[in-house]
Design a protein around this motif. Structure first.
Motif, PDB file in Angstrom:
ATOM      1  N   GLN A   1      38.903  57.214  35.948  1.00  0.00           N
ATOM      2  CA  GLN A   1      39.255  56.100  35.064  1.00  0.00           C
ATOM      3  C   GLN A   1      40.603  55.481  35.457  1.00  0.00           C
ATOM      4  OE1 GLN A   1      37.318  54.616  32.820  1.00  0.00           O
ATOM      5  NE2 GLN A   1      35.680  56.059  33.322  1.00  0.00           N
ATOM      6  N   LEU A   2      41.548  56.306  35.869  1.00  0.00           N
ATOM      7  CA  LEU A   2      42.836  55.767  36.309  1.00  0.00           C
ATOM      8  C   LEU A   2      42.679  54.916  37.565  1.00  0.00           C
ATOM      9  CD1 LEU A   2      45.421  58.566  35.593  1.00  0.00           C
ATOM     10  CD2 LEU A   2      45.446  56.238  34.744  1.00  0.00           C
ATOM     11  N   MET A   3      41.833  55.355  38.479  1.00  0.00           N
ATOM     12  CA  MET A   3      41.580  54.543  39.671  1.00  0.00           C
ATOM     13  C   MET A   3      40.969  53.202  39.280  1.00  0.00           C
ATOM     14  SD  MET A   3      42.713  55.835  42.433  1.00  0.00           S
ATOM     15  CE  MET A   3      41.844  55.065  43.780  1.00  0.00           C
ATOM     16  N   ARG A   4      40.052  53.222  38.314  1.00  0.00           N
ATOM     17  CA  ARG A   4      39.439  51.972  37.846  1.00  0.00           C
ATOM     18  C   ARG A   4      40.479  51.067  37.195  1.00  0.00           C
ATOM     19  NH1 ARG A   4      34.863  52.722  33.985  1.00  0.00           N
ATOM     20  NH2 ARG A   4      34.806  50.480  34.201  1.00  0.00           N
ATOM     21  N   LEU A   5      41.483  51.639  36.556  1.00  0.00           N
ATOM     22  CA  LEU A   5      42.555  50.862  35.942  1.00  0.00           C
ATOM     23  C   LEU A   5      43.555  50.371  36.991  1.00  0.00           C
ATOM     24  CD1 LEU A   5      44.168  49.852  33.451  1.00  0.00           C
ATOM     25  CD2 LEU A   5      45.268  52.108  33.421  1.00  0.00           C
ATOM     26  N   GLY A   6      43.844  51.213  37.980  1.00  0.00           N
ATOM     27  CA  GLY A   6      44.841  50.873  38.988  1.00  0.00           C
ATOM     28  C   GLY A   6      44.493  49.653  39.811  1.00  0.00           C
ATOM     29  N   ILE A   7      43.232  49.506  40.156  1.00  0.00           N
ATOM     30  CA  ILE A   7      42.808  48.363  40.998  1.00  0.00           C
ATOM     31  C   ILE A   7      43.161  47.029  40.341  1.00  0.00           C
ATOM     32  CG2 ILE A   7      40.835  47.229  42.100  1.00  0.00           C
ATOM     33  CD1 ILE A   7      41.720  49.946  43.384  1.00  0.00           C
ATOM     34  N   PRO A   8      42.782  46.772  39.084  1.00  0.00           N
ATOM     35  CA  PRO A   8      43.166  45.478  38.498  1.00  0.00           C
ATOM     36  C   PRO A   8      44.677  45.320  38.311  1.00  0.00           C
ATOM     37  CG  PRO A   8      41.907  46.795  36.907  1.00  0.00           C
ATOM     38  CD  PRO A   8      41.872  47.509  38.205  1.00  0.00           C
ATOM     39  N   ILE A   9      45.405  46.429  38.102  1.00  0.00           N
ATOM     40  CA  ILE A   9      46.862  46.308  38.016  1.00  0.00           C
ATOM     41  C   ILE A   9      47.427  45.829  39.346  1.00  0.00           C
ATOM     42  CG2 ILE A   9      49.021  47.600  37.769  1.00  0.00           C
ATOM     43  CD1 ILE A   9      47.624  49.308  35.647  1.00  0.00           C
ATOM     44  N   PHE A  10      46.960  46.414  40.449  1.00  0.00           N
ATOM     45  CA  PHE A  10      47.427  45.965  41.767  1.00  0.00           C
ATOM     46  C   PHE A  10      46.999  44.522  42.033  1.00  0.00           C
ATOM     47  CE2 PHE A  10      47.874  50.559  42.753  1.00  0.00           C
ATOM     48  CZ  PHE A  10      49.205  50.533  43.155  1.00  0.00           C
TER      49      PHE A  10
ATOM     50  N   LYS B   1      45.937  46.120  47.307  1.00  0.00           N
ATOM     51  CA  LYS B   1      44.842  47.082  47.481  1.00  0.00           C
ATOM     52  C   LYS B   1      44.519  47.227  48.967  1.00  0.00           C
ATOM     53  CE  LYS B   1      40.024  47.943  46.304  1.00  0.00           C
ATOM     54  NZ  LYS B   1      39.398  47.795  47.611  1.00  0.00           N
ATOM     55  N   ASP B   2      44.444  46.113  49.681  1.00  0.00           N
ATOM     56  CA  ASP B   2      44.134  46.159  51.109  1.00  0.00           C
ATOM     57  C   ASP B   2      45.233  46.853  51.919  1.00  0.00           C
ATOM     58  OD1 ASP B   2      41.770  44.878  50.574  1.00  0.00           O
ATOM     59  OD2 ASP B   2      42.448  42.905  51.261  1.00  0.00           O
ATOM     60  N   MET B   3      46.463  46.868  51.400  1.00  0.00           N
ATOM     61  CA  MET B   3      47.558  47.575  52.072  1.00  0.00           C
ATOM     62  C   MET B   3      47.467  49.096  51.877  1.00  0.00           C
ATOM     63  SD  MET B   3      50.988  45.348  51.276  1.00  0.00           S
ATOM     64  CE  MET B   3      52.016  46.549  52.095  1.00  0.00           C
ATOM     65  N   GLY B   4      46.591  49.527  50.985  1.00  0.00           N
ATOM     66  CA  GLY B   4      46.444  50.958  50.738  1.00  0.00           C
ATOM     67  C   GLY B   4      47.240  51.473  49.563  1.00  0.00           C
ATOM     68  N   CYS B   5      47.754  50.581  48.730  1.00  0.00           N
ATOM     69  CA  CYS B   5      48.582  51.010  47.596  1.00  0.00           C
ATOM     70  C   CYS B   5      47.817  51.849  46.571  1.00  0.00           C
ATOM     71  CB  CYS B   5      49.195  49.800  46.896  1.00  0.00           C
ATOM     72  SG  CYS B   5      50.316  48.838  47.928  1.00  0.00           S
ATOM     73  N   ALA B   6      46.506  51.665  46.481  1.00  0.00           N
ATOM     74  CA  ALA B   6      45.717  52.351  45.454  1.00  0.00           C
ATOM     75  C   ALA B   6      44.889  53.500  46.011  1.00  0.00           C
ATOM     76  CB  ALA B   6      44.806  51.338  44.756  1.00  0.00           C
ATOM     77  N   GLU B   7      45.211  53.982  47.201  1.00  0.00           N
ATOM     78  CA  GLU B   7      44.374  55.006  47.828  1.00  0.00           C
ATOM     79  C   GLU B   7      44.653  56.422  47.361  1.00  0.00           C
ATOM     80  OE1 GLU B   7      44.533  54.658  52.040  1.00  0.00           O
ATOM     81  OE2 GLU B   7      43.612  52.675  52.035  1.00  0.00           O
TER      82      GLU B   7
END
Length: 153
Positions: free
Chosen positions: A6-15, A30-36
């Motif tokens: 769920q945190l990953m699902r939240l992190g993507i729209p924040i980024f 996201k493409d830079m890898g910030c959410a990996e």
């Protein structure tokens, strides 16, 4: 595992929102890898009979791109704003999100110090989830620096 998902699902729209706020393509961070990468730390702070004599968790920044913190209702988190410590009052059911050192680096911007005070009213529990790169990969070809579109003369 469900909380992590769920945190990953939240992190993507924040980024995506942060990318747009910077005037970039929504997928840029996201493409830079910030959410990996996700890294969790749970904190347990017992009741402190003399909080004025303790340090708590001293002034610091987080090395991550951003941190999502689930905290209880006890409080104790503070941010440094214009050389004054300001309480971050917990909101029931809400996550507190702060930007870290890696976000400061890539956005060529500022970051905010924070700390956690000891309390004498009741124990405090928080769970911090850091969106960050994977450590221990010294041979990784990925290097981070300021985003070219955010640099000026």
């Amino acid at each position: 595992m469900e909380y992590s998902n769920q945190l990953m699902r939240l992190g993507i729209p924040i980024f995506e929102l942060l990318s747009e706020a910077l005037g970039l393509n929504p997928k840029h961070l996201k493409d830079m890898g910030c959410a990996e990468g996700l890294y969790f730390i749970a904190h347990y702070y017992p009741i402190c009979p003399e909080p004025d004599l303790t340090q708590g968790l001293s002034k610091h920044t987080n090395s991550a791109f951003l941190t999502a913190v689930l905290q209880d209702q006890t409080g104790g988190l503070q941010v440094l704003h214009e050389n004054h410590w300001v309480d971050v009052n917990p909101v029931h059911g809400a996550l507190m999100v702060n930007l870290g050192d890696m976000m400061q680096l890539i956005t060529n911007s500022k970051f905010v110090y924070h700390r956690v005070l000891a309390k004498n009213v009741k124990l405090r529990i928080s769970v911090a989830c850091f969106f960050r790169t994977h450590f221990g990969q010294e041979d990784s070809p990925r290097k981070y620096g300021p985003i070219m579109e955010l640099l000026s003369e």
